[in-house]
Design a protein around this motif. Structure first.
Motif, PDB file in Angstrom:
ATOM      1  N   MET A 103     -12.318 -14.507   8.236  1.00 45.15           N
ATOM      2  CA  MET A 103     -13.130 -14.024   7.120  1.00 45.15           C
ATOM      3  C   MET A 103     -12.599 -14.527   5.788  1.00 45.15           C
ATOM      4  O   MET A 103     -13.309 -14.604   4.808  1.00 45.15           O
ATOM      5  CB  MET A 103     -13.166 -12.491   7.130  1.00 45.15           C
ATOM      6  N   GLY A 104     -11.326 -14.902   5.741  1.00 46.94           N
ATOM      7  CA  GLY A 104     -10.754 -15.379   4.494  1.00 46.94           C
ATOM      8  C   GLY A 104     -10.361 -14.249   3.566  1.00 46.94           C
ATOM      9  O   GLY A 104     -10.353 -13.084   3.944  1.00 46.94           O
ATOM     10  N   SER A 105     -10.055 -14.606   2.328  1.00 47.57           N
ATOM     11  CA  SER A 105      -9.596 -13.601   1.366  1.00 47.57           C
ATOM     12  C   SER A 105     -10.778 -12.971   0.631  1.00 47.57           C
ATOM     13  O   SER A 105     -11.872 -13.533   0.563  1.00 47.57           O
ATOM     14  CB  SER A 105      -8.635 -14.235   0.361  1.00 47.57           C
ATOM     15  N   LEU A 106     -10.523 -11.776   0.100  1.00 48.01           N
ATOM     16  CA  LEU A 106     -11.521 -11.039  -0.654  1.00 48.01           C
ATOM     17  C   LEU A 106     -10.965 -10.676  -2.018  1.00 48.01           C
ATOM     18  O   LEU A 106      -9.767 -10.460  -2.171  1.00 48.01           O
ATOM     19  CB  LEU A 106     -11.916  -9.753   0.078  1.00 48.01           C
ATOM     20  N   LYS A 107     -11.854 -10.580  -2.993  1.00 44.46           N
ATOM     21  CA  LYS A 107     -11.487 -10.041  -4.298  1.00 44.46           C
ATOM     22  C   LYS A 107     -12.335  -8.810  -4.540  1.00 44.46           C
ATOM     23  O   LYS A 107     -13.555  -8.838  -4.374  1.00 44.46           O
ATOM     24  CB  LYS A 107     -11.721 -11.062  -5.414  1.00 44.46           C
ATOM     25  N   LEU A 108     -11.683  -7.710  -4.883  1.00 42.83           N
ATOM     26  CA  LEU A 108     -12.389  -6.471  -5.215  1.00 42.83           C
ATOM     27  C   LEU A 108     -12.226  -6.199  -6.703  1.00 42.83           C
ATOM     28  O   LEU A 108     -11.107  -6.184  -7.216  1.00 42.83           O
ATOM     29  CB  LEU A 108     -11.857  -5.296  -4.397  1.00 42.83           C
ATOM     30  N   THR A 109     -13.348  -5.983  -7.373  1.00 43.99           N
ATOM     31  CA  THR A 109     -13.343  -5.586  -8.780  1.00 43.99           C
ATOM     32  C   THR A 109     -13.854  -4.152  -8.866  1.00 43.99           C
ATOM     33  O   THR A 109     -14.944  -3.846  -8.374  1.00 43.99           O
ATOM     34  CB  THR A 109     -14.248  -6.494  -9.626  1.00 43.99           C
ATOM     35  N   PHE A 110     -13.061  -3.285  -9.466  1.00 41.52           N
ATOM     36  CA  PHE A 110     -13.495  -1.904  -9.684  1.00 41.52           C
ATOM     37  C   PHE A 110     -14.447  -1.891 -10.879  1.00 41.52           C
ATOM     38  O   PHE A 110     -14.018  -2.022 -12.025  1.00 41.52           O
ATOM     39  CB  PHE A 110     -12.293  -0.997  -9.937  1.00 41.52           C
ATOM     40  N   LEU A 111     -15.733  -1.753 -10.600  1.00 40.43           N
ATOM     41  CA  LEU A 111     -16.735  -1.730 -11.667  1.00 40.43           C
ATOM     42  C   LEU A 111     -16.705  -0.418 -12.421  1.00 40.43           C
ATOM     43  O   LEU A 111     -16.920  -0.362 -13.624  1.00 40.43           O
ATOM     44  CB  LEU A 111     -18.123  -1.960 -11.078  1.00 40.43           C
ATOM     45  N   GLY A 112     -16.466   0.662 -11.679  1.00 44.22           N
ATOM     46  CA  GLY A 112     -16.356   1.994 -12.262  1.00 44.22           C
ATOM     47  C   GLY A 112     -15.486   2.849 -11.374  1.00 44.22           C
ATOM     48  O   GLY A 112     -15.472   2.683 -10.152  1.00 44.22           O
ATOM     49  N   THR A 113     -14.727   3.762 -11.973  1.00 46.98           N
ATOM     50  CA  THR A 113     -13.773   4.581 -11.211  1.00 46.98           C
ATOM     51  C   THR A 113     -13.871   6.051 -11.575  1.00 46.98           C
ATOM     52  O   THR A 113     -12.987   6.837 -11.248  1.00 46.98           O
ATOM     53  CB  THR A 113     -12.330   4.089 -11.465  1.00 46.98           C
ATOM     54  N   GLY A 114     -14.954   6.439 -12.242  1.00 45.06           N
ATOM     55  CA  GLY A 114     -15.086   7.813 -12.702  1.00 45.06           C
ATOM     56  C   GLY A 114     -16.016   8.647 -11.835  1.00 45.06           C
ATOM     57  O   GLY A 114     -16.599   8.162 -10.861  1.00 45.06           O
TER      58      GLY A 114
END
Length: 260
Positions: free
Chosen positions: A1-12
Motif C-alpha cells: 500500500m505504500g506510505s500515507l500522510k494524514l492531515t488533521f483538518l479539525g480536532t475539535g
C-alpha cells in the motif's frame, strides 16, 4: 500500500474551540494549536489517492486551507451534523472532477444523509445540487473495501447507542466519537503503528472516551504512536497537556501532518 500522510483538518468537538462566548484559558489562548475546527482528517497515499474522513461544517474552509482540489472519496463515521454538515460543499468537487463523489458510511449514516440532503435525491433536482454516490458499509459483513489501491477495514464503535464507523488503512487507524468497542471489533485495531482516537475531556461523558479511556484503549492496542482528537476546551491547553501525556501519545491539532 505504500506510505500515507494524514492531515488533521479539525480536532475539535461539535462546538469547536474556542466556543462562542467562552473566555476560559483554552478559548482565550493565543496558541494556534488550541484553535480547533470540527473533527475531520485528510489521508493521502504516495500514489496520489486522497480521501477525507468526515465532512463537517468547516469542510469548505478546511479544503481551502489545505489547498485540496481533488478527492477520491469521503468516509463518513456517522450522521451527526458536526461530521456531515459540509457535504453540500462537494458541489465544487463535482464540478472540478465531473463526477459524483463516492461517499461511504453505514446504513444509519446514509439514511441520515438522505433525510438531511433530501434535495440531492429528488427526481426533479434543482440545478447545481451536490451529486453523491453512496456506498453502504456493514462492518460485520464487509471485511474490507477498496478505494483505488487503499484497502480499508471498517470497524464498528459505539457512540453511546449510535453505531459509528472507525477505519483502518494499513498500519493507520482512525477512531472518533467512540465510547465503547466490542472485543471482536477492537481486534481489528491490533497491529497498527499509528492510532488516532477521540478523547473529549477528562471528566466522564456518556458518548465519548475520556482521556483516560482513550489511553486505556491505546495501551491495549499498543501502537507505536497515538494521537488524541475530538478535543473539547475542557481538556486544557496544548502546551500543558502535551507534557502530561505518555511519551508516545500526543494531542493532535489542526493542520498537524503525520507520515505513516
Amino acid at each position: 500500500m505504500g506510505s500515507l500522510k494524514l492531515t488533521f483538518l479539525g480536532t475539535g468537538t461539535s462546538l469547536g474551540v474556542p466556543i462562542i462566548g467562552c473566555h476560559c484559558e483554552v478559548c482565550s489562548s493565543k496558541d494556534s494549536r488550541d484553535k480547533r475546527l470540527r473533527t475531520s482528517a485528510l489521508i493521502e497515499s504516495d500514489k496520489g489517492t486522497r480521501i477525507c474522513i468526515d465532512s463537517g461544517p468547516d469542510f469548505r474552509y478546511q479544503m481551502l486551507r489545505e489547498g485540496v482540489e481533488y478527492l477520491d472519496a469521503i468516509l463518513i463515521t456517522h450522521e451527526h451534523r458536526d461530521h456531515t454538515a459540509g457535504l453540500d460543499d462537494i458541489r465544487a468537487f463535482n464540478y472540478l472532477q465531473q463526477r459524483a463523489m463516492d461517499i461511504y458510511g453505514n446504513k444509519q449514516a446514509l439514511n441520515g444523509m438522505r433525510k438531511m440532503y433530501y434535495y440531492v435525491f429528488e427526481n426533479a433536482q434543482y440545478p447545481g445540487v451536490p451529486n453523491f454516490n453512496l456506498h453502504e458499509i456493514d462492518p460485520y459483513t464487509t471485511k474490507h473495501f477498496n478505494i483505488k489501491e487503499l484497502d480499508i477495514i471498517p470497524i464498528e464503535v459505539m457512540h453511546a447507542k449510535l453505531p459509528t464507523l472507525a477505519f483502518r488503512i494499513g498500519s493507520l487507524a482512525y477512531v472518533t466519537d467512540a465510547k465503547t468497542i466490542d472485543a471482536l471489533q477492537e481486534k481489528k485495531l491490533y497491529g497498527v503503528k499509528t492510532l488516532v482516537v477521540n478523547a473529549l475531556r477528562r471528566q466522564e461523558h456518556f458518548s465519548h472516551f475520556t482521556i483516560d479511556e482513550a489511553i486505556s484503549l491505546i495501551e491495549r492496542v499498543q501502537p507505536q504512536e497515538a494521537y488524541l482528537t475530538h478535543l473539547s476546551h475542557e481538556v486544557g491547553t496544548y502546551e500543558k497537556v502535551e507534557k502530561q501525556l505518555p511519551q508516545n501519545i500526543h494531542l493532535a491539532y489542526d493542520g498537524l501532518q503525520i507520515e505513516v
